[in-house]
Design a protein around this motif. Sequence first.
Motif, PDB file in Angstrom:
ATOM      1  N   ASP A 147       0.870  -1.180   0.000  1.00 42.29           N
ATOM      2  CA  ASP A 147       0.000   0.000   0.000  1.00 42.29           C
ATOM      3  C   ASP A 147       0.905   1.227   0.000  1.00 42.29           C
ATOM      4  N   LEU A 148       1.005   1.893  -1.146  1.00 45.69           N
ATOM      5  CA  LEU A 148       1.978   2.965  -1.329  1.00 45.69           C
ATOM      6  C   LEU A 148       1.303   4.295  -1.649  1.00 45.69           C
ATOM      7  N   ASP A 149       2.041   5.383  -1.445  1.00 49.56           N
ATOM      8  CA  ASP A 149       1.546   6.723  -1.775  1.00 49.56           C
ATOM      9  C   ASP A 149       1.961   7.082  -3.201  1.00 49.56           C
ATOM     10  N   TYR A 150       0.985   7.577  -3.980  1.00 52.83           N
ATOM     11  CA  TYR A 150       1.230   7.900  -5.381  1.00 52.83           C
ATOM     12  C   TYR A 150       1.019   9.385  -5.661  1.00 52.83           C
ATOM     13  N   LEU A 151       1.683   9.857  -6.702  1.00 55.48           N
ATOM     14  CA  LEU A 151       1.448  11.208  -7.194  1.00 55.48           C
ATOM     15  C   LEU A 151       0.066  11.278  -7.845  1.00 55.48           C
ATOM     16  N   ASP A 152      -0.325  12.466  -8.281  1.00 52.16           N
ATOM     17  CA  ASP A 152      -1.659  12.641  -8.860  1.00 52.16           C
ATOM     18  C   ASP A 152      -1.871  11.827 -10.129  1.00 52.16           C
ATOM     19  N   THR A 189       5.221   9.076  -4.616  1.00 52.40           N
ATOM     20  CA  THR A 189       5.651  10.259  -3.880  1.00 52.40           C
ATOM     21  C   THR A 189       6.983   9.937  -3.204  1.00 52.40           C
ATOM     22  N   GLU A 190       7.561  10.917  -2.551  1.00 52.23           N
ATOM     23  CA  GLU A 190       8.813  10.672  -1.831  1.00 52.23           C
ATOM     24  C   GLU A 190       8.610   9.611  -0.748  1.00 52.23           C
ATOM     25  N   ASP A 191       7.496   9.703  -0.025  1.00 57.64           N
ATOM     26  CA  ASP A 191       7.201   8.683   0.992  1.00 57.64           C
ATOM     27  C   ASP A 191       6.989   7.321   0.344  1.00 57.64           C
ATOM     28  N   GLY A 192       6.333   7.321  -0.820  1.00 62.73           N
ATOM     29  CA  GLY A 192       6.109   6.066  -1.523  1.00 62.73           C
ATOM     30  C   GLY A 192       7.410   5.403  -1.930  1.00 62.73           C
ATOM     31  N   HIS A 193       8.358   6.201  -2.402  1.00 57.43           N
ATOM     32  CA  HIS A 193       9.670   5.656  -2.768  1.00 57.43           C
ATOM     33  C   HIS A 193      10.359   5.041  -1.557  1.00 57.43           C
ATOM     34  N   ARG A 194      10.320   5.750  -0.445  1.00 59.80           N
ATOM     35  CA  ARG A 194      10.976   5.235   0.754  1.00 59.80           C
ATOM     36  C   ARG A 194      10.337   3.917   1.203  1.00 59.80           C
ATOM     37  N   ASP A 195       9.018   3.891   1.242  1.00 58.98           N
ATOM     38  CA  ASP A 195       8.322   2.681   1.691  1.00 58.98           C
ATOM     39  C   ASP A 195       8.571   1.508   0.742  1.00 58.98           C
TER      40      ASP A 195
END
Length: 236
Positions: free
Chosen positions: A197-202, A208-214
């Motif tokens: 479950d990752l954070d994505y850009l629009d 996103t930066e957090d998504g890359h890290r995770d």
Amino acid sequence: MLHRGIPRRVAGASVVVLLLAALMAFYVADRAGAGPARCQQHRLDARERAAIVTGEGERVLVIGDSWSVGLGQDDLSRSWAAELPGEVHVRGFSGSGFSARASHCGRVSFHDRAATALGVRPALVVVEGGLNDFDQPGAAIERGFRDLMADLAGHRVVVVGPADAPSRSRAVPRVDAQLEELSEAYGVPYVRTSDLDLDYLDDRLHLTEDGHRDFGVAVADRIADVEPTRPAVVRR
């Protein structure tokens, strides 16, 4: 009145047709990550990311797509690959994949770039991708995978599959399953990431930066749980 209305309707229809044509052209260019300007930008980003080396220790080569490059980030050095242990070298190209025609920017598939990428003399090769193969036939993915494994013969390899990016979610299960099957056939470990479950850009495709890290932390942890191996010779 009748004669005046006809040109208006024709003109209105023409505007609609032109708008649809423009939207279709935008879609095709966006899908392919293509168009001379965009392809040139992808090449510049690839060179910039290739010049960035992170970490120390065992030399690791990442062959991948826009996720490994860090497309959409202000600082490309923060792409997910920076979370891997070792001296990490990234050879990515946005829009590329296993199949030859995943990108319309020329010969930039993983296979096409592998020989040059191996110039860093890695102890481990991490291949990350699959999202750009979402509309490619299975035969094309298999052919590209086979050629890539031949390129990587003699090197320890791990294959990292696609995450469940919302914009391509419908295609992920098919590509994910095929890459896992091919990895098993060639005797190399496969790291599945479609459960993350990752954070994505629009755009609902890039992280996103957090998504890359995770993503990077998860991939590093999962690679630590497998034993990288050299691709087997498979007769087809």
